[in-house]
Scaffold this motif. Structure first.
Motif, PDB file in Angstrom:
ATOM      1  N   ARG A  60      32.568   4.955   0.766  1.00 38.63           N
ATOM      2  CA  ARG A  60      33.976   5.622   0.748  1.00 38.63           C
ATOM      3  C   ARG A  60      34.302   6.348   0.007  1.00 38.63           C
ATOM      4  N   ALA A  61      33.885   6.503  -1.446  1.00 36.44           N
ATOM      5  CA  ALA A  61      34.345   7.816  -2.235  1.00 36.44           C
ATOM      6  C   ALA A  61      33.867   9.043  -1.335  1.00 36.44           C
ATOM      7  N   LEU A  62      32.490   9.068  -1.050  1.00 31.81           N
ATOM      8  CA  LEU A  62      32.088  10.445  -0.448  1.00 31.81           C
ATOM      9  C   LEU A  62      32.582  10.720   0.979  1.00 31.81           C
ATOM     10  N   GLU A  63      32.979   9.438   1.613  1.00 36.05           N
ATOM     11  CA  GLU A  63      33.942  10.187   2.801  1.00 36.05           C
ATOM     12  C   GLU A  63      34.966  10.707   2.631  1.00 36.05           C
ATOM     13  N   GLN A  64      35.653  10.721   1.589  1.00 37.29           N
ATOM     14  CA  GLN A  64      36.904  11.502   1.162  1.00 37.29           C
ATOM     15  C   GLN A  64      36.523  12.980   0.807  1.00 37.29           C
ATOM     16  N   GLU A  65      35.315  13.383   0.693  1.00 38.99           N
ATOM     17  CA  GLU A  65      35.100  14.619   0.455  1.00 38.99           C
ATOM     18  C   GLU A  65      35.446  15.143  -0.901  1.00 38.99           C
ATOM     19  N   VAL A  66      35.130  14.396  -1.974  1.00 44.91           N
ATOM     20  CA  VAL A  66      35.648  14.869  -3.211  1.00 44.91           C
ATOM     21  C   VAL A  66      35.358  15.971  -3.780  1.00 44.91           C
ATOM     22  N   ASP A  67      35.913  16.572  -4.679  1.00 38.40           N
ATOM     23  CA  ASP A  67      35.542  18.162  -5.147  1.00 38.40           C
ATOM     24  C   ASP A  67      34.497  18.056  -5.982  1.00 38.40           C
ATOM     25  N   VAL A  68      34.256  17.160  -6.946  1.00 38.57           N
ATOM     26  CA  VAL A  68      33.267  17.173  -7.859  1.00 38.57           C
ATOM     27  C   VAL A  68      32.567  15.776  -7.646  1.00 38.57           C
ATOM     28  N   ILE A  69      31.117  15.861  -7.740  1.00 42.41           N
ATOM     29  CA  ILE A  69      30.425  14.574  -7.669  1.00 42.41           C
ATOM     30  C   ILE A  69      29.696  14.793  -8.904  1.00 42.41           C
ATOM     31  N   VAL A  70      29.765  13.355  -9.804  1.00 39.23           N
ATOM     32  CA  VAL A  70      28.760  13.413 -11.009  1.00 39.23           C
ATOM     33  C   VAL A  70      27.730  12.274 -10.650  1.00 39.23           C
ATOM     34  N   ALA A  71      26.608  12.535 -10.776  1.00 37.53           N
ATOM     35  CA  ALA A  71      25.490  11.544 -10.168  1.00 37.53           C
ATOM     36  C   ALA A  71      24.265  11.676 -11.319  1.00 37.53           C
ATOM     37  N   THR A  72      23.616  10.450 -10.916  1.00 42.92           N
ATOM     38  CA  THR A  72      22.266  10.403 -11.526  1.00 42.92           C
ATOM     39  C   THR A  72      21.111  10.799 -10.326  1.00 42.92           C
ATOM     40  N   PRO A  73      19.965  11.144 -10.698  1.00 46.41           N
ATOM     41  CA  PRO A  73      19.190  11.840  -9.555  1.00 46.41           C
ATOM     42  C   PRO A  73      18.775  10.743  -8.641  1.00 46.41           C
ATOM     43  N   GLY A  74      18.402   9.685  -8.855  1.00 44.23           N
ATOM     44  CA  GLY A  74      17.722   8.890  -7.925  1.00 44.23           C
ATOM     45  C   GLY A  74      18.905   8.165  -7.045  1.00 44.23           C
ATOM     46  N   ARG A  75      20.074   7.948  -7.230  1.00 44.70           N
ATOM     47  CA  ARG A  75      20.846   7.389  -6.356  1.00 44.70           C
ATOM     48  C   ARG A  75      21.486   8.469  -5.508  1.00 44.70           C
ATOM     49  N   LEU A  76      21.535   9.702  -6.043  1.00 45.47           N
ATOM     50  CA  LEU A  76      22.232  10.787  -5.254  1.00 45.47           C
ATOM     51  C   LEU A  76      21.165  11.230  -4.272  1.00 45.47           C
ATOM     52  N   LEU A  77      19.728  11.399  -4.588  1.00 43.84           N
ATOM     53  CA  LEU A  77      18.671  11.509  -3.352  1.00 43.84           C
ATOM     54  C   LEU A  77      18.841  10.631  -2.457  1.00 43.84           C
ATOM     55  N   ASP A  78      19.229   9.344  -2.723  1.00 45.76           N
ATOM     56  CA  ASP A  78      19.181   8.074  -1.671  1.00 45.76           C
ATOM     57  C   ASP A  78      20.150   8.694  -0.765  1.00 45.76           C
ATOM     58  N   HIS A  79      21.377   9.027  -1.357  1.00 53.57           N
ATOM     59  CA  HIS A  79      22.565   9.281  -0.411  1.00 53.57           C
ATOM     60  C   HIS A  79      22.258  10.448   0.233  1.00 53.57           C
ATOM     61  N   MET A  80      21.478  11.484  -0.176  1.00 51.69           N
ATOM     62  CA  MET A  80      21.218  12.791   0.795  1.00 51.69           C
ATOM     63  C   MET A  80      20.291  12.360   1.615  1.00 51.69           C
ATOM     64  N   LYS A  81      19.414  11.352   1.663  1.00 51.47           N
ATOM     65  CA  LYS A  81      18.334  11.109   2.657  1.00 51.47           C
ATOM     66  C   LYS A  81      19.185  10.126   3.453  1.00 51.47           C
ATOM     67  N   ARG A  82      20.118   9.358   3.351  1.00 51.71           N
ATOM     68  CA  ARG A  82      21.037   8.794   4.249  1.00 51.71           C
ATOM     69  C   ARG A  82      22.036   9.663   4.878  1.00 51.71           C
ATOM     70  N   LYS A  83      22.180  10.774   4.343  1.00 53.05           N
ATOM     71  CA  LYS A  83      23.041  11.911   5.026  1.00 53.05           C
ATOM     72  C   LYS A  83      24.474  11.287   4.616  1.00 53.05           C
ATOM     73  N   THR A  84      24.617  10.618   3.622  1.00 49.68           N
ATOM     74  CA  THR A  84      26.216  10.320   3.411  1.00 49.68           C
ATOM     75  C   THR A  84      26.866  11.117   2.391  1.00 49.68           C
ATOM     76  N   ALA A  85      26.121  12.346   1.980  1.00 50.91           N
ATOM     77  CA  ALA A  85      26.512  13.256   0.708  1.00 50.91           C
ATOM     78  C   ALA A  85      26.506  14.621   1.395  1.00 50.91           C
TER      79      ALA A  85
END
Length: 546
Positions: free
Chosen positions: A250-275
């Motif tokens: 839900r947060a990523l769908e809003q196209e926030v300006d800044v994302i602060v993330a840990t690498p493992g979960r962020l890469l998972d979102h990238m593979k799901r194409k949700t970021a």
């Protein structure tokens, strides 16, 4: 009707919409989808003039009024039970919250930051209002930051920029790549947050990404962005593992300006194409050496491969070993090197002491230290998770309020422990090295190394949790006979001898006999020849450190 702004997860095998009420794939549902496909419509597409299905339809697809419900579906007028209600709808409140600007979202869908209620009551003020930048010191005015950021700086009570801020901010505003090394507690986060916020003004989409090694640090960095950008129409999302995905979607769908993330979960979102990082302008690697120590090297490399090549990259690390040099060569372009203090030196203001002691007497030693009047807020480091739990049980049995943090604790337990420690509910926090760089508590009076650090650079990070922002603190190490070489490695790494000190109440310990004195600052200690090769020693990495 379906919302065109929401991504279609209907084809995803892991999507709740492809499962029946029990959460498992239904053979009947697959048969119905194949039959509908043969009629010329896509799976999940509504017939002409039909409305979207009500929450709880088992296969998550629209159906016409004439179409009979699937076998086992809830009867009309009855509320479905269990997991039949799509999880995406339960995030509507998150979506509404995400639409408000200027908030940092944690992964539970709540706003991060302890001052949320105050901001909600007072309302958010965008712009500079009646703020006059001339009331700030020349140091901040000379950084050429936007007045909205200077207003936030003034509101936070900052009086002078720190050395790392003076050096890093102008270069970052110019768009230069930076490799920065600074001691903990020197304002490093603001050094990259302020110029990043300045450069994001006037744009749209996700344009800044900050990678951090731990969840706790991710939340703190996002809080810095929120506080420094409170007068700007910019939004921040926090993404890390160990919690549900749905609020993050839900947060990523809003196209926030800044994302602060840990690498493992962020890469998972990238593979799901949700970021979506197609508009990325700035990448920040915070505590990069720690991320590599924790086994995130492969994740970082894959994340870099998926990001736009044309970007500004800022890398900050407490130490600059060869692995960081190699990462900088791959990720940065003609970087400027900033080093405001020797990377192997603990901050000034720390009084150091080593207590030679038998291993069985370590719990007694901790209790003796806690009996001292100046030991008001104490952070204790153990080498293992089991050791943290064991020591916590012993202290709790003695009536001492204790919180614990290590990687086997749930995220909710970790947040509760850290907040309780910050607010004074718990006088003592027992933790593994997962928080040696992951917490920012300004009033820690004592850091106790219950186990001597296995790697000498970890001593610098542990000790740096105290004496922050010019305060005075104590870094005390309990040294059993088997840990003598570990302490000597620390001395060779920092280039100073650590004073051996006696502890009142433990004179019956054979290793404490004939010892006295008090902890002393390093500047008063004799030098020790540095052994630089220790910085390249192989480290145990991966999940054991998370």
């Amino acid at each position: 009707m379906s919302n065109p702004d929401l991504p279609d997860h209907g084809d995803s095998p892991s999507s709740p919409s492809s499962k029946n009420e029990d959460g498992n794939s239904s053979g009947a549902s697959r048969h119905r989808r194949r039959k509908r496909n043969r009629s010329g419509r896509r799976s999940g597409e509504a017939p002409a003039g039909a409305e979207a299905s009500a929450p709880g339809s088992g296969n998550g697809r629209p159906h016409s009024a004439a179409e009979a419900p699937a076998p086992g579906a809830p009867k009309e007028g009855k509320k479905p039970r269990g997991r039949s209600q799509p999880r995406r709808q339960r995030g509507d409140a998150i979506s509404q919250a995400a639409s408000r600007k200027g908030r940092a979202f944690d992964i539970e869908g709540r706003y991060s930051g302890s001052s949320f209620k105050e901001e909600e009551d007072a309302g958010r003020e965008i712009g500079i209002g009646d703020f006059d930048p001339s009331i700030l010191c020349e140091g901040f005015r000379s950084l050429a930051l936007a007045p909205e950021i200077l207003r936030a700086v003034h509101g936070l009570g900052f009086t002078e920029p720190t050395p790392i801020q003076v050096e890093a901010v102008p270069l970052a505003l110019e768009g230069r790549d930076i490799v920065g090394s600074a001691q903990t507690g020197t304002g490093k986060t603001a050094a990259f947050a302020m110029p990043t916020l300045h450069r994001l003004m006037g744009g749209a989409g996700t344009r800044a990404l900050v990678l951090t090694p731990t969840r706790e640090l991710a939340v703190q960095v996002a809080d810095h962005f929120r506080l420094l950008g409170r007068h700007l129409p910019l939004r921040t999302a926090v993404i890390y593992g160990g919690v549900d995905y749905e609020p993050q979607f839900r947060a990523l769908e809003q196209e926030v300006d800044v994302i602060v993330a840990t690498p493992g979960r962020l890469l998972d979102h990238m593979k799901r194409k949700t970021a979506d990082f197609s508009n990325l302008q700035i990448l920040i690697l915070d505590e990069a050496d720690r991320m590599l120590d924790m086994g995130f090297a492969e994740e970082i490399q894959e994340i870099l491969h998926r990001l736009p090549r044309k970007r500004q990259t800022l890398l900050f690390s407490a130490t600059i070993p060869s692995t960081i040099e190699e990462l900088a060569r791959k990720a940065l372009t003609a970087p400027v090197r900033i080093e405001v203090a020797p990377p192997a030196t603990p901050p000034e203001g720390i009084f150091h002491g080593v207590f030679p002691i038998s291993a069985p007497n370590k719990p007694r030693a901790v209790r003796c230290i806690l009996e001292q009047a100046e030991a008001t807020t104490v952070l204790i480091f153990t080498r293992t998770k089991a050791g943290a739990d064991h020591l916590g049980d012993l202290l709790e049995g003695g009536g001492i309020p204790v919180a614990r943090i290590h990687s086997d604790r749930t995220q909710r337990q970790r947040e509760k422990a850290l907040n309780g420690f910050r607010e004074g509910v718990h006088r003592v926090l027992v933790a593994t090295d997962i928080v040696s760089r992951g917490i920012d508590v300004s009033d820690i009076s004592h850091v106790i190394n219950y186990d001597a650090p296995e790697y000498p650079e970890d001593y610098v990070h542990r000790a740096g949790r105290t004496a922050r922002a010019g305060r005075v603190g104590y870094a005390l190490t309990l040294m059993s006979p088997s840990e003598i070489m570990l302490v000597k490695n620390v001395e060779r790494f920092i280039g100073k001898a650590l004073p051996r000190v006696g502890l009142p109440g433990l004179q019956d310990d054979i290793h404490q006999r004939n010892l006295g004195g008090e902890p002393l600052p390093l500047k008063d200690q004799p030098p020790v020849a540095r052994y630089d090769r220790l910085r390249n020693m192989p480290r145990r990495s991966g999940l054991s450190l998370r």
